[in-house]
Design a protein around this motif. Structure first.
Motif, short mmCIF file in Angstrom:
data_model
loop_
_atom_site.label_atom_id
_atom_site.label_comp_id
_atom_site.label_asym_id
_atom_site.label_seq_id
_atom_site.Cartn_x
_atom_site.Cartn_y
_atom_site.Cartn_z
N LEU A 1 4.98 -30.19 -31.90
CA LEU A 1 3.88 -29.36 -32.10
C LEU A 1 2.82 -30.18 -32.77
O LEU A 1 1.58 -29.98 -31.95
CB LEU A 1 4.38 -28.65 -33.36
CG LEU A 1 3.04 -27.42 -34.02
CD1 LEU A 1 2.61 -26.56 -32.63
CD2 LEU A 1 3.56 -26.65 -35.32
N TRP A 2 2.93 -31.22 -33.47
CA TRP A 2 1.82 -32.11 -33.87
C TRP A 2 1.38 -33.07 -32.83
O TRP A 2 0.08 -33.38 -32.73
CB TRP A 2 2.34 -32.73 -35.35
CG TRP A 2 2.42 -32.02 -36.31
CD1 TRP A 2 3.41 -31.59 -37.03
CD2 TRP A 2 1.29 -31.14 -36.95
NE1 TRP A 2 3.19 -30.35 -38.12
CE2 TRP A 2 1.79 -30.56 -38.12
CE3 TRP A 2 -0.10 -31.11 -36.76
CZ2 TRP A 2 1.02 -29.59 -38.78
CZ3 TRP A 2 -0.74 -30.63 -37.70
CH2 TRP A 2 -0.29 -29.63 -38.66
N ALA A 3 2.20 -33.14 -32.05
CA ALA A 3 1.87 -34.27 -30.67
C ALA A 3 0.83 -33.37 -29.90
O ALA A 3 -0.21 -33.56 -29.55
CB ALA A 3 3.12 -34.66 -29.91
N ALA A 4 1.46 -32.14 -29.59
CA ALA A 4 0.72 -31.23 -28.82
C ALA A 4 -0.77 -30.77 -29.42
O ALA A 4 -1.89 -30.83 -28.53
CB ALA A 4 1.31 -29.93 -28.62
N ARG B 1 -0.17 -23.48 -26.76
CA ARG B 1 1.15 -23.04 -25.91
C ARG B 1 1.42 -23.53 -24.64
O ARG B 1 2.46 -23.92 -24.47
CB ARG B 1 1.06 -21.45 -25.85
CG ARG B 1 1.40 -20.72 -27.18
CD ARG B 1 1.39 -19.21 -26.79
NE ARG B 1 1.23 -18.48 -28.08
CZ ARG B 1 -0.20 -17.77 -28.30
NH1 ARG B 1 -0.97 -17.82 -27.31
NH2 ARG B 1 -0.14 -17.25 -29.48
N ARG B 2 0.55 -23.64 -24.02
CA ARG B 2 0.51 -24.19 -22.58
C ARG B 2 0.97 -25.75 -22.66
O ARG B 2 1.71 -26.00 -22.17
CB ARG B 2 -0.85 -24.39 -22.04
CG ARG B 2 -1.12 -23.00 -21.06
CD ARG B 2 -2.49 -23.02 -20.22
NE ARG B 2 -3.63 -23.50 -20.94
CZ ARG B 2 -4.21 -22.17 -21.44
NH1 ARG B 2 -4.04 -21.11 -21.41
NH2 ARG B 2 -5.50 -23.06 -21.82
N LYS B 3 0.53 -26.38 -23.67
CA LYS B 3 0.82 -27.69 -23.94
C LYS B 3 2.25 -27.94 -24.24
O LYS B 3 2.97 -28.79 -23.88
CB LYS B 3 -0.06 -28.57 -24.60
CG LYS B 3 -1.51 -28.90 -24.17
CD LYS B 3 -2.29 -29.55 -25.03
CE LYS B 3 -3.96 -29.86 -24.55
NZ LYS B 3 -3.84 -30.47 -23.42
N LEU B 4 2.83 -27.03 -25.06
CA LEU B 4 4.03 -26.93 -25.76
C LEU B 4 5.04 -26.56 -24.35
O LEU B 4 6.20 -27.38 -24.21
CB LEU B 4 4.15 -26.13 -26.85
CG LEU B 4 3.62 -26.68 -28.08
CD1 LEU B 4 3.75 -25.54 -29.21
CD2 LEU B 4 4.39 -27.93 -28.49
N GLU B 5 4.70 -25.58 -23.67
CA GLU B 5 5.54 -25.33 -22.39
C GLU B 5 5.60 -26.37 -21.63
O GLU B 5 6.79 -26.77 -20.66
CB GLU B 5 4.97 -24.18 -21.67
CG GLU B 5 5.30 -22.78 -22.57
CD GLU B 5 4.54 -21.59 -22.13
OE1 GLU B 5 4.01 -21.69 -20.98
OE2 GLU B 5 4.58 -20.56 -22.92
N ASP B 6 4.50 -27.06 -21.31
CA ASP B 6 4.72 -28.27 -20.33
C ASP B 6 5.60 -29.60 -20.76
O ASP B 6 5.92 -30.07 -19.93
CB ASP B 6 3.06 -28.84 -20.35
CG ASP B 6 2.30 -27.92 -19.38
OD1 ASP B 6 2.80 -26.82 -18.77
OD2 ASP B 6 0.91 -27.92 -19.66
N TRP B 7 5.49 -29.56 -22.13
CA TRP B 7 6.49 -30.58 -22.56
C TRP B 7 8.07 -30.18 -22.60
O TRP B 7 8.98 -31.04 -22.98
CB TRP B 7 6.04 -30.96 -24.13
CG TRP B 7 4.68 -31.73 -23.90
CD1 TRP B 7 3.95 -32.14 -22.97
CD2 TRP B 7 4.07 -32.24 -25.15
NE1 TRP B 7 2.78 -32.56 -23.28
CE2 TRP B 7 2.88 -32.81 -24.52
CE3 TRP B 7 4.32 -32.16 -26.50
CZ2 TRP B 7 1.92 -33.46 -25.45
CZ3 TRP B 7 3.53 -32.74 -27.32
CH2 TRP B 7 2.21 -33.43 -26.72
N ARG B 8 8.34 -29.03 -22.19
CA ARG B 8 9.77 -28.59 -22.30
C ARG B 8 10.55 -29.25 -21.21
O ARG B 8 10.22 -29.55 -20.20
CB ARG B 8 10.08 -27.06 -22.27
CG ARG B 8 9.72 -26.46 -23.59
CD ARG B 8 9.77 -25.04 -23.55
NE ARG B 8 9.56 -24.58 -24.71
CZ ARG B 8 9.45 -23.35 -24.95
NH1 ARG B 8 9.93 -22.28 -24.17
NH2 ARG B 8 9.05 -22.72 -26.21
#
Length: 176
Positions: free
Chosen positions: A117-120, A169-176
């Motif tokens: 989360l903090w990285a995103a 949210r987009r950035k977090l989904e991309d990192w999954r």
């Protein structure tokens, strides 16, 4: 006294304006060190230092309407100073019963989620980062207070926050 100008003038002329300033901006100032995940004691130090800086520089404030922004910037600088000097310490509560302590797996999972989360969040532009930190740590603030603190128009706070959250949210989904 309503406006920052009236409050500052009241304080400068010896009337009781200081309490009004503290009451008006206390939550905002407190939210800044908490958004840096400082301990309660360190956040309290930053909070006090911010108000002390204001007292020291009160006669030099030329634009009272930007007082919230000045307070946020000062608290941010103080928070960064604390982080640099004290580092990121993890204090263990030796009095905490073992049964309520999270398992190592739970800690690892939580830490990984927080790290992501903090990285995103740090990949977002500065405006989004500041807006989301204030929203997360001071949800009780009105749009007018948030707009004042960030130098935005009141009408753009909600839509900007929505765009920032969608991007996060987009950035977090991309990192999954």
């Amino acid at each position: 006294m309503d406006s920052n100008t009236e409050v500052l003038e009241g304080w400068r002329s010896g009337l009781c304006g200081w309490d009004a300033l503290v009451e008006r901006y206390s939550r905002l100032v407190w939210s800044v060190p908490r958004s840096f995940h400082l301990s309660h004691a360190d956040a309290a130090d930053v909070y006090q230092c911010t108000w002390l800086c204001l007292a020291e520089h009160l006669t030099r404030i030329r634009k009272p309407e930007h007082l919230a922004r000045w307070l946020v910037r000062t608290a941010t600088r103080q928070s960064i100073t604390v982080l640099r000097t004290r580092g990121r310490e993890v204090l263990l509560d030796l009095w905490e019963p073992e049964s309520t302590a999270p398992t190592p797996d739970e800690v690892a999972l939580t830490n990984e989620r927080q790290r992501r989360l903090w990285a995103a969040l740090t990949t977002l532009n500065e405006r989004c980062q500041r807006l989301l930190r204030i929203a997360a740590h001071s949800p009780e603030l009105s749009y007018a207070q948030v707009a004042d603190a960030l130098g935005m128009k009141v009408g753009s706070v909600g839509s900007t926050r929505s765009r920032c959250l969608a991007e996060l949210r987009r950035k977090l989904e991309d990192w999954r």
